[in-house]
Design a protein around this motif. Structure first.
Motif, short mmCIF file in Angstrom:
data_model
loop_
_atom_site.label_atom_id
_atom_site.label_comp_id
_atom_site.label_asym_id
_atom_site.label_seq_id
_atom_site.Cartn_x
_atom_site.Cartn_y
_atom_site.Cartn_z
N UNK A 46 0.82 -1.21 0.00
CA UNK A 46 0.00 0.00 0.00
C UNK A 46 0.85 1.26 0.00
N UNK A 47 0.22 2.43 0.02
CA UNK A 47 0.94 3.70 -0.04
C UNK A 47 1.81 3.92 1.19
N UNK A 48 2.89 4.67 0.99
CA UNK A 48 3.78 4.99 2.10
C UNK A 48 4.43 6.34 1.86
N UNK A 49 4.64 7.04 2.95
CA UNK A 49 5.46 8.25 2.95
C UNK A 49 6.68 7.97 3.80
N UNK A 50 7.85 8.31 3.28
CA UNK A 50 9.10 8.10 4.02
C UNK A 50 9.77 9.45 4.26
N UNK A 64 4.96 6.35 7.12
CA UNK A 64 3.53 6.40 7.42
C UNK A 64 2.76 5.68 6.31
N UNK A 65 1.56 5.22 6.62
CA UNK A 65 0.70 4.61 5.63
C UNK A 65 0.70 3.10 5.70
N UNK A 66 -0.18 2.48 4.88
CA UNK A 66 -0.30 1.02 4.90
C UNK A 66 1.00 0.34 4.48
N UNK A 67 1.80 1.01 3.69
CA UNK A 67 3.05 0.42 3.24
C UNK A 67 4.25 0.79 4.10
N UNK A 147 0.19 9.61 2.49
CA UNK A 147 -0.24 9.42 3.88
C UNK A 147 0.70 10.12 4.86
N UNK A 148 0.19 10.31 6.07
CA UNK A 148 1.03 10.90 7.12
C UNK A 148 1.13 12.40 6.99
N UNK A 149 2.18 12.98 7.58
CA UNK A 149 2.34 14.43 7.53
C UNK A 149 2.51 14.92 6.10
N UNK A 155 3.35 16.29 -0.17
CA UNK A 155 3.73 15.21 -1.08
C UNK A 155 2.49 14.54 -1.68
N UNK A 156 2.67 14.01 -2.89
CA UNK A 156 1.62 13.22 -3.54
C UNK A 156 2.19 11.88 -3.98
N UNK A 157 1.34 10.88 -3.98
CA UNK A 157 1.73 9.55 -4.44
C UNK A 157 1.75 9.50 -5.96
#
Length: 301
Positions: A46-50, A64-67, A147-149, A155-157
């Motif tokens: 799933x999506x993630x923010x690093x 953050x996020x499901x990933x 996702x997340x902050x 940021x965009x996926x």
């Protein structure tokens, strides 16, 4: 939010190592700053923010996020900790000097094949400025908030492959992407699940798999190999400016072509991609004599 602290055995320069994952300063998915990198991606979970930050001898990875768990687990590959730059011992004095002065440059791997494919197809046949503008527009129109902050500038996926595969070719026109590149993007996204397997293959086999898709040629496959596979030997044959960069830096030749570039890089086989990163990072291309031309149109880049 998940957090992991990594203590590399050798230095890692976050900005130079992760710079290839960013497609221009306006890339909504990635922000690269001194000592800090933000990255939004779609993982298998799933999506993630690093957010990666470097402090002395420790790199702090937050996600953050499901990933998030996948992103944290794969952070060492993203940072190129599998890459051993000390094994590269160039004889050429220029390359040896550049390598010695950039000990923190690693060849990382995102393992995000279709993500890299879409961005590379957008970059086919057009100037860098045009490509970065079109990619930014593509993400802002068809991507989702990360996702997340919010991170810097929000940021965009990257757009979900299924969404891009369903678009009509004319939906890409307002983004500055003509039908040829639009159709290639739609094709790779329609086969996203199969193409993602390339990340687990040897680079040569993975690139061969990518090239089975019409519109994906040797240039595009090599671009993906350098970023998604972490291949230190990837060379983008067919690039508009790369032969001039290599020819000028290694032989003082302004008009080198692909054949001459490969000849000059042959002594570095196995590490040719690293040499290109070192030369381009040092800005060693020939001085400009005229306004930069549009890129050549090449079938199946």
């Amino acid at each position: 939010m998940l957090e992991r602290r990594i203590r590399p055995a050798r230095p890692v320069d976050l900005a130079s190592t992760l710079a290839p994952t960013r497609h221009g300063r306006s890339d909504p998915c990635t922000r690269v700053m001194a000592g800090e990198v933000w990255r939004a991606t779609r993982t298998p979970d799933g999506p993630a923010t690093m957010r990666l930050t470097g402090a002395r001898e420790t790199i702090v990875v937050r996600a953050w996020g499901r990933g998030a768990a996948w992103a944290v687990d794969h952070a060492p590959r993203l940072l190129g900790l599998h890459d051993d730059p000390t094994a590269f011992e160039p004889v050429d004095p220029l390359v040896r000097d550049l390598h010695r002065h950039r000990p923190g440059l690693r060849i990382g791997a995102t393992d995000a094949v279709v993500e890299a494919l879409v961005a590379s197809i957008v970059e086919q046949r057009v100037t860098t400025v045009e490509a970065h503008r079109s990619y930014s527009r593509l993400v802002r129109r068809y991507g989702d908030p990360a996702p997340g902050p919010a991170g810097p500038d929000g940021l965009r996926l990257p757009p979900h492959p299924e969404r891009l595969a369903r678009l009509s070719y004319w939906a890409f026109h307002p983004l500055g992407i003509e039908r040829r590149r639009a159709d290639a993007i739609r094709r790779v996204c329609a086969h996203a699940r199969a193409l993602e397997r390339a990340a687990a293959m040897p680079s040569r086999d993975g690139q061969a798999l990518l090239r089975t898709v019409p519109g994906v040629g040797v240039w595009t496959a090599a671009e993906v190999a350098a970023v998604a596979f972490g291949d230190p030997d990837a060379v983008s044959v067919g690039d508009y400016g790369l032969p001039g960069l290599v020819g000028w830096a290694l032989a003082g030749e302004r008009e080198a072509d692909d054949a001459r570039m490969l000849e000059l890089l042959e002594p570095f086989r196995g590490q040719r991609g690293r040499v290109i990163r070192l030369l381009s990072g040092a800005g060693l291309g020939p001085p400009r004599r005229a306004p930069r031309a549009r890129l050549r149109a090449m079938e199946g880049m």
